[in-house]
Design a protein around this motif. Structure first.
Motif, PDB file in Angstrom:
ATOM      1  N   VAL A   1       0.929  -1.094  -0.278  1.00 54.02           N
ATOM      2  CA  VAL A   1       0.026  -0.256   0.418  1.00 54.02           C
ATOM      3  C   VAL A   1       1.067   1.264   0.008  1.00 54.02           C
ATOM      4  O   VAL A   1       2.133   1.519   0.376  1.00 54.02           O
ATOM      5  N   GLY A   2       0.524   2.020  -0.650  1.00 55.65           N
ATOM      6  CA  GLY A   2       0.921   3.135  -0.738  1.00 55.65           C
ATOM      7  C   GLY A   2       0.416   4.668  -0.915  1.00 55.65           C
ATOM      8  O   GLY A   2      -1.154   4.133  -1.201  1.00 55.65           O
ATOM      9  N   PRO A   3       0.544   6.125  -1.116  1.00 56.17           N
ATOM     10  CA  PRO A   3      -0.163   6.936  -1.063  1.00 56.17           C
ATOM     11  C   PRO A   3      -0.976   7.460  -2.220  1.00 56.17           C
ATOM     12  O   PRO A   3      -2.028   8.117  -2.138  1.00 56.17           O
ATOM     13  N   ASP A   4      -0.248   6.803  -3.699  1.00 58.03           N
ATOM     14  CA  ASP A   4      -0.989   6.726  -4.587  1.00 58.03           C
ATOM     15  C   ASP A   4      -0.452   5.638  -5.321  1.00 58.03           C
ATOM     16  O   ASP A   4       0.384   4.832  -5.106  1.00 58.03           O
ATOM     17  N   PRO A   5      -1.137   5.313  -6.469  1.00 67.08           N
ATOM     18  CA  PRO A   5      -1.084   3.814  -7.278  1.00 67.08           C
ATOM     19  C   PRO A   5       0.246   3.577  -7.513  1.00 67.08           C
ATOM     20  O   PRO A   5       0.686   2.454  -7.856  1.00 67.08           O
ATOM     21  N   GLN A   6       1.315   4.455  -8.265  1.00 76.08           N
ATOM     22  CA  GLN A   6       1.855   4.810  -8.339  1.00 76.08           C
ATOM     23  C   GLN A   6       3.362   4.206  -7.988  1.00 76.08           C
ATOM     24  O   GLN A   6       3.629   3.584  -7.777  1.00 76.08           O
ATOM     25  N   THR A   7       2.909   4.649  -6.497  1.00 78.67           N
ATOM     26  CA  THR A   7       3.786   4.546  -5.321  1.00 78.67           C
ATOM     27  C   THR A   7       3.349   3.124  -4.774  1.00 78.67           C
ATOM     28  O   THR A   7       4.385   2.304  -4.716  1.00 78.67           O
ATOM     29  N   ALA A   8       2.405   2.890  -5.147  1.00 74.98           N
ATOM     30  CA  ALA A   8       2.074   1.408  -4.741  1.00 74.98           C
ATOM     31  C   ALA A   8       2.746   0.232  -5.516  1.00 74.98           C
ATOM     32  O   ALA A   8       3.417  -1.041  -4.887  1.00 74.98           O
TER      33      ALA A   8
END
Lengths: 172, 568
Positions: free
Chosen positions: B105-112
């Motif tokens: 999990v991350g703060p936005d889709p790209q980071t995830a």
């Protein structure tokens, strides 16, 4: 990089990565969520928007291509009187089911109706060749567009920011 | 007062039509995502393997991102459907390509997605079961049989036997809106789920089980669906659990939206089938007996397969009269993604095989396919293999005759047959024409609906005086939000615009059952019609009790002793 373009008749500037998808830009940056993602690879047509009057797939259009363009989305269509009336008639004619393909379809249809003096079923089908309706509602969709084509006050977009109707709507 | 204009059979515009056409209708991924984190799934590239270890390289992962594995699951690592064997995250073993092993999990889709690249999994590949022959060597996931009459005796005495084997393949739903879900843990420990799902109460049940929560601590809301077709019956529970696991780990609401590739790889499909049919026939083409071996490829875990098998079994001999039957059904286990619900739910596979078999019989007999079907089509008084006797509503013969007539079938079939017989044997494709007939039960099969007795509620809203239907039916394009108010209005004397529907949120509506099996109009709609009529009836009785007059409702207007008083 920085690009400047017009979006639904309004000049905008965006700073972003050159490969950012127009689809994400519309949905995430501008919060224009009427444009839907279906496949992300140019097969389904759900993310169709109009660029300089032509139907394009926003999932395959990168930010780097946007500078100086005129973009038009379903929100822009709804914001015009004739566009909104067309969408209401399209829905009343049974043109929507789950609705995920609909914004793309009505933009393809609005482009076709704006460019074609005399509409016919084959022309409609060709205009929608890039739009998949998984609920398979094509017959009702084609009929709704055909009926619109027979109206004197049918949807008619100059697809240009100087289009008097667009300008008038935005200012009011 | 006796004149009554029926709403049914009219085609008023759908209530959600203009919003959808204008792009205003909100699907899950259209909701504001301020403060929402995004999840991604790390999946097995192996059909069958031991999982020796799962490592999250926090050094190379983007800062703040988190990872969840089976080891983090505190309660039940199983997706509650009919059983709970299907793991939420693979533990020591993966059983199909695409099985979820870890979540990030991350703060936005790209980071995830970047965080997903920091997960390393050590596998030891094992031999996989991938074919029908291999699958027959291991224990089936489930079996079911159906017998009627003495098939053995009928086979022994029949003048003609015809056998055949038929296969169907996978089918993917391709709802235009991919799977999308969001989870959030409230401060008091309540798990809130919203997303694209056909069955909010299925998701709720799965969350109660996975997190061992009391009933009041899980709340599930179904958003508008951009298509379902059965594909959002079982798998949404899996994604909801994944979002909830990630939300618990990172402390933020978590959204997961599959891209098309992941959706196709990971989610359930229509079961591939293999059907072997033996039929005993009279010289005139009457079907005296049928022996059907109906096998479905269930994939790695059972999921909804037993119910799919049940519906398949019930449709194995189509809308035809068959003397005696011996039907044996199995769901075989393979190392492929679990298969699940898809419109028709096992029946299309069974009926496809049966219809192809009828064509084979007609060729054997030198009879055209229409005549064979005419001889055997179900008529009132005939009995299905389940023992159900057809009543006067059985319209199979009417349908068959109308289709044959309106398509000029026999003439076209004969013309095609003649062309083929006179054509040179040059391997070029020829034209053919066929006819087939099918039947389908709306609602749960067997005693399902009777057992569920799914309630539909109604209330009168203080705000606007409208009658509000309370049911868990979701809107996925089929028009439930327009159809159910119409049915309720029809039965109660209201206008359709005086009836509305509450959103399918488990905190607001009773469990009127899943939005599946073509049951919404017929079963939930029946419930909506009854409850609306009862509620309005009680209001009129109360009025009558207060002044002794005769109160009634017609087309949305209230009458007292036959005199118009006011709109409802």
């Amino acid at each position: 990089m920085r690009v400047a373009f017009t979006l639904n008749g309004r000049p905008v500037e965006v700073e972003g990565q050159g490969d950012e998808r127009l689809l994400d830009l519309l949905r995430r940056h501008f919060r224009l969520t009427g444009t839907k993602e279906g496949c992300g690879e140019g097969e389904c047509g759900a993310c169709t928007v109009l660029m300089d009057g032509a139907a394009v797939l926003s999932c395959l259009t990168p930010l780097v291509q946007l500078d100086g363009r005129e973009l038009f989305t379903v929100e822009g269509l709804e914001a015009t009187t004739r566009g909104s009336q067309f969408l209401e008639r399209f829905a009343a004619g049974g043109g929507t089911q789950c609705g995920a393909c609909t914004p793309g379809i009505v933009l393809s249809a609005a482009r076709y109706l704006s460019e074609t003096p005399v509409v016919d079923r084959n022309g409609i089908r060709r205009a929608l060749a890039g739009n998949i309706c998984r609920c398979t509602g094509y017959e009702a969709i084609v009929k709704a567009i055909e009926a619109e084509g027979g109206r004197k006050d049918r949807v008619q977009l100059a697809l240009h920011p100087s289009d008097p109707e667009l300008t008038e709507e935005r200012e009011s | 007062m006796s004149e009554r204009i029926s709403l049914l059979g009219t085609s008023p515009p759908r209530l959600d039509g203009h919003d959808k056409a204008a792009g205003r209708a909100l699907y899950l991924d259209d909701l504001d995502d301020t403060g929402v984190w995004y999840g991604a799934t790390v999946r097995s590239p192996h059909a069958h393997a031991l999982v020796r270890g799962v490592y999250f390289d926090a050094q190379s992962a983007p800062p703040g991102t988190e990872c969840v594995t089976a080891a983090d699951i505190e309660r039940n690592n199983g997706l509650q459907t009919l059983d709970d064997i299907w793991p939420l995250l693979a533990d020591r073993e993966v059983n199909h390509v695409g099985e979820a092993v870890a979540l990030v999990v991350g703060p936005d889709p790209q980071t995830a997605r970047r965080a997903a690249a920091a997960v390393q999994i050590d596998y030891e590949p094992l031999e996989a079961i991938l074919t029908w022959d291999q699958a027959e060597e291991v224990e089936p996931l489930c079996t079911l049989s159906l017998d009627q009459g003495d098939a053995e005796a009928d086979f022994a005495s029949a003048p003609l036997l015809v056998e055949g084997e038929y296969f169907t393949g996978y089918q993917e739903h391709i709802y235009i809106e991919c799977q999308a879900m969001q989870a959030h843990w409230e401060a008091d420990g309540t798990l809130r789920i919203q997303g694209s799902m056909q069955c909010p109460y299925y998701v709720k049940k799965a969350m109660l089980h996975a997190f061992a929560l009391p009933d009041e601590k899980v709340r599930v809301r179904a958003c508008l669906l951009g298509g379902g077709f059965g594909g959002k019956e079982d798998y949404p529970s899996m994604i909801a659990a994944h979002c909830a696991l990630l939300a618990r780990k990172c402390g933020h609401p978590v959204r997961m939206v599959y891209d098309r590739h992941e959706d196709i790889i990971a989610t359930t499909k229509r079961h591939p089938s293999r059907t072997r049919i033996r039929t005993a026939l009279s010289g005139e083409g009457e079907i005296l007996a049928a022996a059907v071996d109906f096998d479905l490829d269930g994939g790695a875990y059972q999921g909804l397969s037993p119910v799919v098998l049940s519906r398949g079994i019930l449709h194995c001999t189509g809308p035809y009269r068959v003397g005696s039957v011996r039907i044996r059904g199995r769901v075989l286990r393979t190392n492929t993604p679990p298969n699940g619900a898809f419109r028709g739910f096992g029946a299309p596979q069974a009926e496809f095989a049966w219809e192809r078999h009828l064509d084979r019989i007609s060729r054997h007999l030198g009879m055209d396919p229409l005549t064979l079907r005419r001889k055997n089509v179900l008529r009132p008084g005939d009995r299905l293999p389940t023992g159900q006797v057809m009543d006067e509503s059985c319209s199979a013969e009417t349908v068959l005759e109308r289709v044959a007539e309106s398509t000029d079938f026999l003439r076209r079939w004969r013309a095609c047959a003649k062309d083929r017989s006179s054509a040179p044997d040059d391997g070029k494709p020829r034209r053919g024409v066929g006819i087939s007939l099918s039947f389908h039960g709306a609602g749960f099969t067997g005693l399902g609906e009777e057992r569920m007795r799914s309630p539909v509620g109604a209330r009168l809203r203080h705000e606007d005086g409208r009658l509000e239907l309370l049911c868990a039916a979701t809107e996925m394009g089929q028009g439930a939000v327009s159809t159910l108010p119409l049915l309720a209005a029809e039965s109660s004397g209201l206008r359709a615009d005086q009836v509305s529907m509450a959103e399918p949120d488990t905190a607001k509506v009773p469990d009127s059952g899943p939005t599946v099996a073509s049951r919404t109009s017929m079963i939930v709609g029946g419930g909506a019609a009854r409850v609306a009529a009862e509620l309005c009836g009680r209001v009129l009785e109360w009025k009558a009790g207060s002044d002794g007059a005769e109160w009634s409702l017609l087309e949305g207007n209230v009458f007292r002793n036959g005199q118009l008083v006011s709109p409802f």
